[in-house]
Design an enzyme around this catalytic site. Structure first.
Site, PDB file in Angstrom:
ATOM      1  N   HIS A 281      49.005  45.852  38.659  1.00 16.65           N
ATOM      2  CA  HIS A 281      47.679  45.584  38.113  1.00 16.65           C
ATOM      3  C   HIS A 281      46.644  46.017  39.159  1.00 16.65           C
ATOM      4  CE1 HIS A 281      44.722  43.892  35.523  1.00 16.65           C
ATOM      5  NE2 HIS A 281      44.363  42.942  36.348  1.00 16.65           N
TER       6      HIS A 281
ATOM      7  N   HIS B 244      38.795  49.852  36.711  1.00 14.77           N
ATOM      8  CA  HIS B 244      39.476  48.820  35.923  1.00 14.77           C
ATOM      9  C   HIS B 244      38.925  48.885  34.502  1.00 14.77           C
ATOM     10  CE1 HIS B 244      41.490  45.472  34.478  1.00 14.77           C
ATOM     11  NE2 HIS B 244      41.012  44.495  35.240  1.00 14.77           N
TER      12      HIS B 244
ATOM     13  N   CYS C 206      41.790  41.145  30.518  1.00 14.74           N
ATOM     14  CA  CYS C 206      42.377  42.349  31.124  1.00 14.74           C
ATOM     15  C   CYS C 206      43.861  42.548  30.831  1.00 14.74           C
ATOM     16  CB  CYS C 206      42.137  42.327  32.617  1.00 14.74           C
ATOM     17  SG  CYS C 206      40.402  42.024  32.990  1.00 14.74           S
TER      18      CYS C 206
END
Lengths: 391, 301
Positions: A285, A320, A152
């Site tokens: 994030h 996400h 990620c």
């Protein structure tokens, strides 16, 4: 050496281009809904509502590869539009992806397991490196191509690698960012980890239960001043800081004290030569997993102390998007600086009890945003921070 | 951009682990060779060993030995892998394709991401520094090496660069339609410690470059050597993969006959170069042309 952002491009469930993203962020409208594929229909996800054929058709792509490659081509093409290839500007492509062409391989592999037949030729799309080579091909770039795969944080690391290549003098201009398509592999993976929220994700909320996945791509073009002199490109922002640090705690979980995140945030500020009070917005994030948001909050508190800048996670808009997240959020950071907006952290009701931190809950116009700090944290304890700032 | 190699460790189908000079035990591979595995228990905890796939075992052990042989803790780690943790990737594909219930075991998924390798190294070494994973098909090692050289140029004092890939049986199905090679798929990991010039007892990496639309290998090599102010007459040894012009270098050795086929095997060539008895003022050139059109060049002094 100063590094300038001269192009931005984005595609995700909230838009097919940068303008649509900006409009949707202002309108505070999430793109996350019930999935439309057999492997996603049980979940709330941020899917790009276009088939591969529609992507190729609408964006007139020369490439016909994996969905990861196609999404990457769309965003990179938008970022690079208006830029010209020149012999005297050494141009590269550095892109992040987590699973590359898995969206293609998994279909063939399932068929192979079920009835022993598969189209072997499709597996040539599998490797992660291919998606970046396809983007380079789409843009006609034949110089340096590099793929970062750190889950990620991939896109943030691609941006960082590009900046370092420019600073070392190895390249003049780089298209940097990341791309990931939703695949059954990824959805099953996160399902196995049991970190999905069955409702809309709620970053930094006390009641948060987990994430919603998304897909998309985000790219920015970065150039040196010498390159801009030749290209005549218009600068939109500056890329001022970057850092990557390792949490070295757990393969999938962040350390409770956010040690790796603290390192990456403070080191990026050192690279940018900025003090905590110089940061006007943090695009966190903020995946909305219990673990990430607490750990990231603690890292932010350690670096910023009592004076925590306005912060929000835009994951409740896009889901996400994994390796693309840092690219999309770099685009959002540039938009924040260009237009003076703090973007909403949707679905937030109550602060996490342990931290009491309250994010920006409504998209808010402010006078000026000088610097935005953007975090991306990945599996393997891979923590990255980039800082974008005004010119 | 240059750096000295202070330590280098390989695990693969050659009997290379723990050898003073890997040329002494070098054998061309047969079609049925296997990884010559060291005693992993010495380097990896029993709990991790049970979970770890071959690529993780090889990489972690090689990285651990590099750290043992390097006084300074690494202040950057850069790993290249072309196909990543294939065994766990395939295992997780099988897991969810055949799953019937609502729960799936996450272990294979967790260990399937490319950066499991570099991440596991950071955890094993307790290392909080820069941690990067590059994947670029046949140029995966070179892109990781370029990052490592960049780290040294930026002032880092001790950088771990490595490459690791593992074979699974499934890969052979891709020949010849997707992958053309006379060599069998194999597994291998090579890790090396880089330090700034002046610390070296072994050899130095002078430069590394990658080319994605290579149409003229001879010209690319000539330009690369010229950029490094190296005369082509001083190339004593060329370690190569794929087709290359026969005119370059005093001696040419095809390293794929020793590594078999994996797309980060140029790292093993780097080990061969490190252990080679090179004459004074001479150079070794690694020419990785495993895949047509993609060219990796690494210059060793």
């Amino acid at each position: 050496m100063e590094i300038f952002v001269t192009g931005i491009g984005a595609i995700s469930c909230i838009g097919n281009n940068v303008q649509e993203h900006f409009d949707t962020l202002i309108a505070e409208r999430s793109g996350i809904k019930k999935g439309s594929h057999p492997h996603s229909e049980r979940f709330l996800v941020g899917e790009v509502p276009l088939t591969n054929e529609e992507l190729i058709d609408r964006f007139q792509l020369k490439i016909n590869g994996s969905r990861t490659g196609l999404l990457g081509c769309v965003a990179a093409k938008e970022a690079f539009s208006g830029h010209l290839l020149r012999e005297d500007i050494r141009t590269g492509v550095i892109s992040g992806t987590s699973v590359g062409g898995m969206d293609v391989s998994e279909i063939q592999y399932r068929s192979y397991m079920n009835n022993g037949t598969h189209d072997i030729s499709k597996y040539k799309e599998h490797s992660s490196g291919n998606s970046s080579e396809e983007i380079a091909l789409e843009l006609g770039i034949d110089g340096f191509v590099n793929t970062i795969s750190t889950a990620c944080s991939s896109a943030a690391n691609a941006i960082m690698m590009g900046a370092r290549m420019i600073r070392s003098g190895a390249l003049d201009r780089v298209i940097v960012g990341g791309t990931d398509a939703l695949s059954e592999f990824t959805i099953s993976g996160f399902r196995s980890l049991m970190i999905f929220d069955e409702e809309w994700c709620r970053p930094f909320d006390e009641s948060r239960k987990g994430l919603n996945l998304g897909e998309g791509a985000g790219f920015i073009v970065i150039e040196s001043a010498a390159s801009i002199e030749k290209s005549g490109s218009t600068s939109l922002a500056r890329l001022k800081g970057w850092s990557n640090a390792s949490d070295a705690y757990h393969q999938t979980a962040s350390s409770p004290d956010g040690y790796g995140a603290t390192l990456s945030i403070s080191e990026a500020m050192k690279v940018a030569n900025l003090k905590p009070e110089d940061i006007d917005y943090i695009n966190a994030h903020g995946t909305a997993t219990p673990n990430n948001d607490l750990s990231e909050s603690k890292a932010i508190m350690q670096v910023f102390g009592e004076q925590i800048p306005p912060f929000s996670s835009t994951k409740a808009f896009t889901g996400h998007t994994l390796a693309a997240a840092g690219g999309l959020e770099a685009v959002f950071s540039v938009l924040a600086i260009q237009h003076g907006y703090l973007f909403a952290n949707l679905n937030h009701r109550n602060a996490i009890e342990e931290t009491k931190l309250v994010p920006v809950t409504r998209t808010t116009k402010v006078e000026t945003i000088r610097n935005v700090l953007s975090n991306s944290f990945g599996f393997g304890g891979n923590n990255s921070t980039i800082i974008l700032g005004e010119l | 951009m240059s750096a000295v190699i202070t330590s280098i460790v390989s695990i693969g189908h050659q009997d290379s682990f723990g050898k003073e000079n890997i040329w002494e035990t070098l054998q061309p591979l047969g079609t049925q060779s296997e990884v010559v595995a060291p005693d992993y228990k010495t380097y990896i905890s029993p709990a991790s060993l049970r979970r770890f796939s071959p690529v993780l075992r090889m990489a972690l052990t090689a990285a651990q030995v590099c750290q043992n042989e390097t006084v300074l803790p690494f202040d950057a780690i850069s790993v290249g892998t072309s196909l990543g943790c294939l065994k766990d990737t395939e295992r997780f594909l099988q897991t969810f394709i055949t799953a019937t219930g609502d729960t799936l075991s996450p272990t294979a998924f967790i260990q399937s991401t490319h950066n499991t390798i570099a991440g596991a190294i950071s955890m094993a070494l307790g290392n909080h520094s820069y941690n990067m994973t590059h994947t670029q098909n046949s140029l995966s090692f070179e892109t990781a090496l370029i990052d490592g050289l960049l780290c040294i140029q930026e002032g880092k004092k001790s950088v771990l660069v490595g490459a690791a890939d593992e074979a699974i049986e499934f890969l052979e199905l891709l020949k010849p339609q997707v992958i053309q090679s006379a060599f069998p798929f194999t597994s291998g990991a090579t890790f090396l410690s880089l330090q700034p010039e002046g610390n070296g007892t072994k050899k130095a990496v002078m430069d590394c470059s990658v080319h994605f639309n290579n149409t003229n290998t001879e010209e690319a090599i000539a330009t690369f050597l010229k950029n490094n102010q190296v005369d082509s007459d001083t190339i004593e040894l060329v370690l190569f993969a794929g087709e290359i012009p026969r005119t370059i270098g005093a001696k040419q050795v095809n390293y794929e006959q020793y590594t078999g086929l994996y797309y980060s095997s140029a790292a093993f060539a780097c080990h061969l170069a490190t252990d080679y008895a090179l004459s004074k003022e001479k150079y070794i050139l690694i020419v990785n042309h495993q895949v047509n059109g993609k060219l990796g060049l690494t210059l060793i002094r």
